[in-house]
Design a protein around this motif. Structure first.
Motif, PDB file in Angstrom:
ATOM      1  N   LEU A 147       0.821  -1.210   0.000  1.00  0.00           N
ATOM      2  CA  LEU A 147       0.000   0.000   0.000  1.00  0.00           C
ATOM      3  C   LEU A 147       0.854   1.258   0.000  1.00  0.00           C
ATOM      4  O   LEU A 147       0.571   2.200  -0.743  1.00  0.00           O
ATOM      5  CB  LEU A 147      -0.923   0.012   1.218  1.00  0.00           C
ATOM      6  CG  LEU A 147      -2.218  -0.766   1.100  1.00  0.00           C
ATOM      7  CD1 LEU A 147      -2.926  -0.805   2.445  1.00  0.00           C
ATOM      8  CD2 LEU A 147      -3.113  -0.156   0.055  1.00  0.00           C
ATOM      9  N   SER A 148       1.895   1.280   0.817  1.00  0.00           N
ATOM     10  CA  SER A 148       2.721   2.488   0.864  1.00  0.00           C
ATOM     11  C   SER A 148       3.454   2.712  -0.448  1.00  0.00           C
ATOM     12  O   SER A 148       3.598   3.845  -0.903  1.00  0.00           O
ATOM     13  CB  SER A 148       3.720   2.416   2.024  1.00  0.00           C
ATOM     14  OG  SER A 148       4.619   1.359   1.824  1.00  0.00           O
ATOM     15  N   LYS A 149       3.865   1.637  -1.103  1.00  0.00           N
ATOM     16  CA  LYS A 149       4.524   1.775  -2.407  1.00  0.00           C
ATOM     17  C   LYS A 149       3.545   2.274  -3.462  1.00  0.00           C
ATOM     18  O   LYS A 149       3.858   3.146  -4.269  1.00  0.00           O
ATOM     19  CB  LYS A 149       5.130   0.440  -2.832  1.00  0.00           C
ATOM     20  CG  LYS A 149       5.880   0.514  -4.131  1.00  0.00           C
ATOM     21  CD  LYS A 149       6.458  -0.825  -4.518  1.00  0.00           C
ATOM     22  CE  LYS A 149       7.158  -0.718  -5.865  1.00  0.00           C
ATOM     23  NZ  LYS A 149       7.612  -2.004  -6.355  1.00  0.00           N
ATOM     24  N   LYS A 150       2.345   1.716  -3.439  1.00  0.00           N
ATOM     25  CA  LYS A 150       1.333   2.101  -4.426  1.00  0.00           C
ATOM     26  C   LYS A 150       0.872   3.544  -4.234  1.00  0.00           C
ATOM     27  O   LYS A 150       0.625   4.260  -5.201  1.00  0.00           O
ATOM     28  CB  LYS A 150       0.141   1.150  -4.311  1.00  0.00           C
ATOM     29  CG  LYS A 150      -0.755   1.142  -5.497  1.00  0.00           C
ATOM     30  CD  LYS A 150      -0.084   0.491  -6.667  1.00  0.00           C
ATOM     31  CE  LYS A 150      -1.073   0.293  -7.773  1.00  0.00           C
ATOM     32  NZ  LYS A 150      -0.452  -0.139  -8.999  1.00  0.00           N
ATOM     33  N   LEU A 151       0.782   3.989  -2.978  1.00  0.00           N
ATOM     34  CA  LEU A 151       0.347   5.357  -2.723  1.00  0.00           C
ATOM     35  C   LEU A 151       1.468   6.366  -2.951  1.00  0.00           C
ATOM     36  O   LEU A 151       1.208   7.540  -3.186  1.00  0.00           O
ATOM     37  CB  LEU A 151      -0.169   5.486  -1.291  1.00  0.00           C
ATOM     38  CG  LEU A 151      -1.483   4.779  -0.986  1.00  0.00           C
ATOM     39  CD1 LEU A 151      -1.799   4.874   0.488  1.00  0.00           C
ATOM     40  CD2 LEU A 151      -2.618   5.327  -1.818  1.00  0.00           C
ATOM     41  N   SER A 152       2.725   5.924  -2.879  1.00  0.00           N
ATOM     42  CA  SER A 152       3.844   6.845  -3.046  1.00  0.00           C
ATOM     43  C   SER A 152       4.137   7.164  -4.499  1.00  0.00           C
ATOM     44  O   SER A 152       4.590   8.256  -4.808  1.00  0.00           O
ATOM     45  CB  SER A 152       5.102   6.278  -2.391  1.00  0.00           C
ATOM     46  OG  SER A 152       4.911   6.213  -1.000  1.00  0.00           O
ATOM     47  N   ASP A 153       3.919   6.219  -5.403  1.00  0.00           N
ATOM     48  CA  ASP A 153       4.189   6.521  -6.811  1.00  0.00           C
ATOM     49  C   ASP A 153       3.053   7.353  -7.382  1.00  0.00           C
ATOM     50  O   ASP A 153       1.995   7.493  -6.784  1.00  0.00           O
ATOM     51  CB  ASP A 153       4.426   5.254  -7.642  1.00  0.00           C
ATOM     52  CG  ASP A 153       3.205   4.347  -7.711  1.00  0.00           C
ATOM     53  OD1 ASP A 153       2.182   4.664  -7.097  1.00  0.00           O
ATOM     54  OD2 ASP A 153       3.275   3.309  -8.386  1.00  0.00           O
ATOM     55  N   GLU A 154       3.280   7.916  -8.522  1.00  0.00           N
ATOM     56  CA  GLU A 154       2.307   8.841  -9.114  1.00  0.00           C
ATOM     57  C   GLU A 154       1.358   8.131 -10.081  1.00  0.00           C
ATOM     58  O   GLU A 154       1.072   8.605 -11.161  1.00  0.00           O
ATOM     59  CB  GLU A 154       3.043   9.966  -9.831  1.00  0.00           C
ATOM     60  CG  GLU A 154       3.864  10.814  -8.896  1.00  0.00           C
ATOM     61  CD  GLU A 154       4.618  11.895  -9.628  1.00  0.00           C
ATOM     62  OE1 GLU A 154       4.501  11.984 -10.858  1.00  0.00           O
ATOM     63  OE2 GLU A 154       5.331  12.660  -8.962  1.00  0.00           O
ATOM     64  N   SER A 155       0.858   6.975  -9.660  1.00  0.00           N
ATOM     65  CA  SER A 155      -0.006   6.215 -10.553  1.00  0.00           C
ATOM     66  C   SER A 155      -1.411   6.810 -10.649  1.00  0.00           C
ATOM     67  O   SER A 155      -2.137   6.524 -11.582  1.00  0.00           O
ATOM     68  CB  SER A 155      -0.100   4.759 -10.071  1.00  0.00           C
ATOM     69  OG  SER A 155      -0.709   4.712  -8.799  1.00  0.00           O
ATOM     70  N   ARG A 156      -1.785   7.628  -9.658  1.00  0.00           N
ATOM     71  CA  ARG A 156      -3.111   8.251  -9.628  1.00  0.00           C
ATOM     72  C   ARG A 156      -4.217   7.211  -9.771  1.00  0.00           C
ATOM     73  O   ARG A 156      -5.203   7.414 -10.443  1.00  0.00           O
ATOM     74  CB  ARG A 156      -3.243   9.318 -10.712  1.00  0.00           C
ATOM     75  CG  ARG A 156      -2.257  10.420 -10.602  1.00  0.00           C
ATOM     76  CD  ARG A 156      -2.347  11.351 -11.779  1.00  0.00           C
ATOM     77  NE  ARG A 156      -2.085  10.719 -13.042  1.00  0.00           N
ATOM     78  CZ  ARG A 156      -0.877  10.502 -13.555  1.00  0.00           C
ATOM     79  NH1 ARG A 156       0.172  10.857 -12.904  1.00  0.00           N
ATOM     80  NH2 ARG A 156      -0.728   9.935 -14.727  1.00  0.00           N
TER      81      ARG A 156
END
Length: 141
Positions: free
Chosen positions: A20-29
């Motif tokens: 979750l932290s990796k997914k929320l940190s990148d700019e995937s929007r």
């Protein structure tokens, strides 16, 4: 397909928290709601999370929240923008020097223009997206 229902924050595995932290940190929007995050966790980790558990963990522990993204064009070239920012200071110093040394720089071939962009017509609706603490979301226009 059996999925486990977790209700306490302490029962979340480290793998889910790291993902979750990796997914929320990148700019995937990618995430526009907490329900989308719950579906993503269920699809990737086969864990069904209570909405309130997920909200409390993301909002209070990970400091993730809904943010309005900044507008950015789809056609924007990031490398060209960085190169422009690096050379702009030199160009402005040179233009100021030419204006200082010559009373009328336009006669010597130096002309500078400025433009103010106005947007007329349909404006896109900006929806909030969930990102981690310190991540500035960018919305494509």
């Amino acid at each position: 397909m059996s999925s486990t229902i977790y209700t306490k924050l302490d029962e979340l595995t480290l793998g889910v928290i790291a993902g979750l932290s990796k997914k929320l940190s990148d700019e995937s929007r990618e995430f526009k709601s907490y329900k989308q995050i719950a579906k993503w966790v269920e699809n990737n980790y086969k864990i069904s999370l209570n909405y309130h558990t997920l909200y409390k963990h993301l909002h209070y522990r990970m400091k993730a929240k809904l943010k309005v993204p900044r507008r950015s064009s789809i056609k924007k070239d990031e490398q060209a923008a960085i190169a422009f920012k690096n050379t702009l200071n030199k160009l402005l110093k040179m233009a100021c020097w030419l204006e200082y040394t010559t009373p009328d720089p336009a006669k010597n071939g130096v002309k500078y223009w400025s433009q103010d962009e106005t947007r007329i017509g349909l404006k896109t609706i900006e929806r909030k997206i969930i990102t981690a603490l310190g991540v500035k979301p960018k919305g494509k226009v």
